[in-house]
Design a protein around this motif. Structure first.
Motif, PDB file in Angstrom:
ATOM      1  N   ALA A  57       4.455  11.871 -27.493  1.00  0.00           N
ATOM      2  CA  ALA A  57       4.694  10.468 -27.126  1.00  0.00           C
ATOM      3  C   ALA A  57       3.248  10.273 -26.105  1.00  0.00           C
ATOM      4  O   ALA A  57       2.557   9.447 -26.387  1.00  0.00           O
ATOM      5  CB  ALA A  57       5.856  10.179 -26.289  1.00  0.00           C
ATOM      6  N   ALA A  58       3.013  11.338 -25.479  1.00  0.00           N
ATOM      7  CA  ALA A  58       1.922  11.179 -24.602  1.00  0.00           C
ATOM      8  C   ALA A  58       0.603  10.809 -25.209  1.00  0.00           C
ATOM      9  O   ALA A  58      -0.449   9.972 -24.732  1.00  0.00           O
ATOM     10  CB  ALA A  58       1.674  12.091 -23.548  1.00  0.00           C
ATOM     11  N   ARG A  59       0.401  11.687 -26.370  1.00  0.00           N
ATOM     12  CA  ARG A  59      -0.835  11.569 -27.059  1.00  0.00           C
ATOM     13  C   ARG A  59      -1.061  10.174 -27.846  1.00  0.00           C
ATOM     14  O   ARG A  59      -1.882   9.416 -27.899  1.00  0.00           O
ATOM     15  CB  ARG A  59      -0.716  12.560 -28.043  1.00  0.00           C
ATOM     16  N   LEU A  61       0.465   7.397 -26.850  1.00  0.00           N
ATOM     17  CA  LEU A  61       0.533   6.100 -25.873  1.00  0.00           C
ATOM     18  C   LEU A  61      -1.108   6.212 -25.440  1.00  0.00           C
ATOM     19  O   LEU A  61      -1.813   5.128 -25.351  1.00  0.00           O
ATOM     20  CB  LEU A  61       1.228   6.286 -24.685  1.00  0.00           C
ATOM     21  N   THR A  62      -1.715   7.411 -25.244  1.00  0.00           N
ATOM     22  CA  THR A  62      -3.130   7.403 -24.797  1.00  0.00           C
ATOM     23  C   THR A  62      -3.991   6.820 -25.902  1.00  0.00           C
ATOM     24  O   THR A  62      -4.805   6.052 -25.559  1.00  0.00           O
ATOM     25  CB  THR A  62      -3.461   8.851 -24.533  1.00  0.00           C
ATOM     26  N   GLU A  80       3.553   0.945 -22.863  1.00  0.00           N
ATOM     27  CA  GLU A  80       4.746   1.176 -22.108  1.00  0.00           C
ATOM     28  C   GLU A  80       5.808   1.608 -23.354  1.00  0.00           C
ATOM     29  O   GLU A  80       5.876   0.727 -24.127  1.00  0.00           O
ATOM     30  CB  GLU A  80       5.173  -0.020 -21.313  1.00  0.00           C
TER      31      GLU A  80
END
Length: 121
Positions: A57-59, A61-62, A80
Motif C-alpha cells: 500500500a505505501a508503495r 500511494l507514493t 488517501e
C-alpha cells in the motif's frame, strides 16, 4: 462511482498494484481509484485497497502521488486510502476481469464439469 478525470486516468494508467504488475493491470483498471479532485493546484486522490492487509500500500500511494504531482497545474497531491467502501471485483475493468479470470459464484454454474472443460480450452 465518481467520474475520474481523463488526465488522471492517463497519469495513473501505468501505476500498478505489485500483485497485478506482471499482468499489466493498472490501479485504474483494478478500480482502486475512487476519486480525484483538484482545487487550486492541490489534488486529492482517494484509493481503495483490495485488502486492508496489502503489504504494498505505501508503495502504491507514493507512486500515485508522484504521478499526479507530475501533471500540469498540480503543485501538490494528497493520496488517501478510504475505508468506508470495500473494494469488490465489480470495480474491475472488463479487460482486468478477463485477465484475472475470477471464478463465478458456484451457485450460478449449474454444470461445473462443462464449465471447467470450456475454460480449460
Amino acid at each position: 462511482m465518481p467520474e475520474i478525470p481523463q488526465w488522471a486516468s492517463q497519469a495513473l494508467s501505468e501505476v500498478y498494484d505489485p500483485c497485478c504488475r506482471e499482468k499489466g493491470i493498472s490501479v485504474v483498471e483494478m478500480g482502486l481509484v475512487r476519486s480525484v479532485e483538484v482545487d487550486g493546484g492541490r489534488a486529492r486522490v482517494e484509493l481503495l485497497l483490495t485488502s486492508g492487509w496489502c503489504p504494498f500500500a505505501a508503495r502504491v500511494l507514493t507512486e500515485v502521488r508522484e504521478r499526479i504531482e507530475e501533471q500540469p497545474g498540480i503543485r501538490e497531491a494528497e493520496v488517501e486510502v478510504v475505508w468506508d467502501e470495500v473494494w469488490t471485483t465489480d470495480r474491475l475493468s472488463p479487460r482486468a476481469a478477463g485477465l484475472l479470470r475470477f471464478l463465478p459464484d458456484p451457485a450460478r454454474v449449474p454444470d461445473k464439469s462443462a464449465y471447467i472443460r470450456r475454460e480449460l480450452r
